[in-house]
Write a protein that holds these residues in place. Structure first.
Motif, short mmCIF file in Angstrom:
data_model
loop_
_atom_site.label_atom_id
_atom_site.label_comp_id
_atom_site.label_asym_id
_atom_site.label_seq_id
_atom_site.Cartn_x
_atom_site.Cartn_y
_atom_site.Cartn_z
N TYR A 122 0.84 -1.19 0.00
CA TYR A 122 0.00 0.00 0.00
C TYR A 122 0.88 1.25 0.00
O TYR A 122 1.80 1.35 0.80
CB TYR A 122 -0.89 0.02 1.24
CG TYR A 122 -2.25 0.61 1.01
CD1 TYR A 122 -2.44 1.98 0.96
CD2 TYR A 122 -3.36 -0.21 0.84
CE1 TYR A 122 -3.69 2.52 0.75
CE2 TYR A 122 -4.63 0.32 0.63
CZ TYR A 122 -4.79 1.69 0.58
OH TYR A 122 -6.03 2.22 0.37
N ASP A 124 -0.65 4.66 -0.48
CA ASP A 124 -1.39 5.85 -0.09
C ASP A 124 -1.71 5.80 1.40
O ASP A 124 -2.69 5.19 1.83
CB ASP A 124 -2.68 5.93 -0.90
CG ASP A 124 -3.39 7.27 -0.72
OD1 ASP A 124 -2.96 8.04 0.16
OD2 ASP A 124 -4.36 7.53 -1.45
N ASP A 126 -2.86 8.03 3.30
CA ASP A 126 -4.11 8.70 3.65
C ASP A 126 -5.31 7.75 3.62
O ASP A 126 -6.35 8.05 4.20
CB ASP A 126 -4.37 9.87 2.69
CG ASP A 126 -3.45 11.05 2.98
OD1 ASP A 126 -2.82 11.05 4.06
OD2 ASP A 126 -3.37 11.95 2.14
N LYS A 127 -5.17 6.63 2.94
CA LYS A 127 -6.27 5.67 2.86
C LYS A 127 -5.95 4.36 3.57
O LYS A 127 -6.69 3.40 3.45
CB LYS A 127 -6.61 5.41 1.39
CG LYS A 127 -7.11 6.63 0.65
CD LYS A 127 -7.41 6.31 -0.81
CE LYS A 127 -7.88 7.57 -1.55
NZ LYS A 127 -8.16 7.27 -2.98
N ARG A 129 -5.44 1.51 6.43
CA ARG A 129 -6.16 1.03 7.62
C ARG A 129 -5.15 0.92 8.75
O ARG A 129 -4.23 0.11 8.69
CB ARG A 129 -6.80 -0.32 7.33
CG ARG A 129 -7.88 -0.29 6.27
CD ARG A 129 -8.12 -1.66 5.68
NE ARG A 129 -6.93 -2.15 4.99
CZ ARG A 129 -6.84 -3.34 4.42
NH1 ARG A 129 -7.86 -4.18 4.49
NH2 ARG A 129 -5.74 -3.72 3.80
N ARG A 148 -4.57 12.26 11.64
CA ARG A 148 -5.86 11.70 11.29
C ARG A 148 -6.83 12.79 10.84
O ARG A 148 -7.65 12.60 9.95
CB ARG A 148 -6.44 10.93 12.47
CG ARG A 148 -5.74 9.62 12.78
CD ARG A 148 -6.24 9.03 14.07
NE ARG A 148 -7.67 8.76 14.02
CZ ARG A 148 -8.38 8.35 15.07
NH1 ARG A 148 -7.80 8.20 16.24
NH2 ARG A 148 -9.66 8.11 14.95
N SER A 151 -6.37 13.68 7.14
CA SER A 151 -6.39 12.62 6.14
C SER A 151 -7.57 11.69 6.37
O SER A 151 -8.46 11.95 7.17
CB SER A 151 -5.08 11.82 6.23
OG SER A 151 -5.05 11.09 7.45
N CYS A 152 -7.55 10.59 5.64
CA CYS A 152 -8.61 9.58 5.75
C CYS A 152 -8.16 8.38 6.55
O CYS A 152 -8.73 7.29 6.41
CB CYS A 152 -9.06 9.14 4.34
SG CYS A 152 -9.76 10.47 3.35
N LEU A 153 -7.14 8.55 7.35
CA LEU A 153 -6.68 7.42 8.15
C LEU A 153 -7.80 6.90 9.05
O LEU A 153 -8.50 7.68 9.69
CB LEU A 153 -5.49 7.83 9.03
CG LEU A 153 -4.13 7.96 8.35
CD1 LEU A 153 -3.12 8.51 9.34
CD2 LEU A 153 -3.66 6.63 7.82
#
Length: 208
Positions: A122, A124, A126-127, A129, A148, A151-153
């Motif tokens: 992985y 990115d 920001d995406k 998990r 967090r 971003s989209c963490l």
């Protein structure tokens, strides 16, 4: 069930000690010259550990004793690591309730119940998990929370060794933890790195 507090580091029960003694007995019967370092009973064959080309088994019989005795009794596990010349070469994460066993061997990959697994490639962040082990200094938590917010963490509270098995299996992209003792991470390193993962400290350096 007998409880005692271990220097502010959570509870210890008789099963912790008995499990470690049982594992140590099996190891020493098979490899009498090897050394053992356990969370509950300390060193066995300590003098041999100082020798060159020595094998050292590192044990955490119940990682997550609070979970073991509580309602969340599927998030504990047993950690067994083998160190040779200062490098962790074999690691095992075992969860007996779920019947899951991850085994990582340096240079030979990682398996779960005998089946090969792989971490996710992985890029990115920001995406990604992310599992946060929520026992860490306040200043580090502030940094992670700010990250967090930008971003989209996905922040997921989790504890104990099972999450590192999930990391090795590709169900989690990042695990953030701190304040680990040797018996907490030496078994984990070969499991995570055996299938392409990376284990580093807060400065980005290899742990072993």
């Amino acid at each position: 069930m007998h409880f005692r507090e271990k220097d502010g580091d959570g509870p210890v029960i008789n099963a912790d000690v008995e499990a470690e003694q049982a594992i140590s007995s099996i190891v020493l019967e098979a490899f009498p010259s090897h050394s053992i370092y356990g969370e509950e009973t300390g060193w066995h064959n300590y003098d041999n550990a100082l020798l060159k080309d020595q094998y050292i088994w590192v044990l955490d019989p119940i990682d997550g004793t609070s979970s073991f005795v509580g309602k969340d009794n599927c998030s504990f596990g047993t950690l067994i690591g083998l160190v040779y010349n200062g490098k962790a070469i074999i690691g095992c994460i075992d969860q007996p309730i779920l019947k899951l066993r991850w085994v990582g061997i340096k240079g030979k990959g990682t398996t779960i119940n005998g089946q090969r697994v792989n971490t996710v490639d992985y890029c990115d962040l920001d995406k990604a998990r992310v599992h946060f082990i929520m026992i860490m200094p306040r200043e580090r938590m502030i940094v992670l929370q700010r990250r967090r917010e930008r971003s989209c963490l996905m922040g997921i509270e989790s504890r104990n060794c099972v999450v590192f098995g999930e990391l090795a299996s590709g169900f989690v992209d990042v695990v953030v933890d701190c304040a680990l003792d040797p018996y907490d991470f030496l078994a984990i390193v070969p499991v995570v790195e055996g299938d392409g993962g990376v284990v580093i400290d807060w400065e980005g350096k290899e742990l072993v």
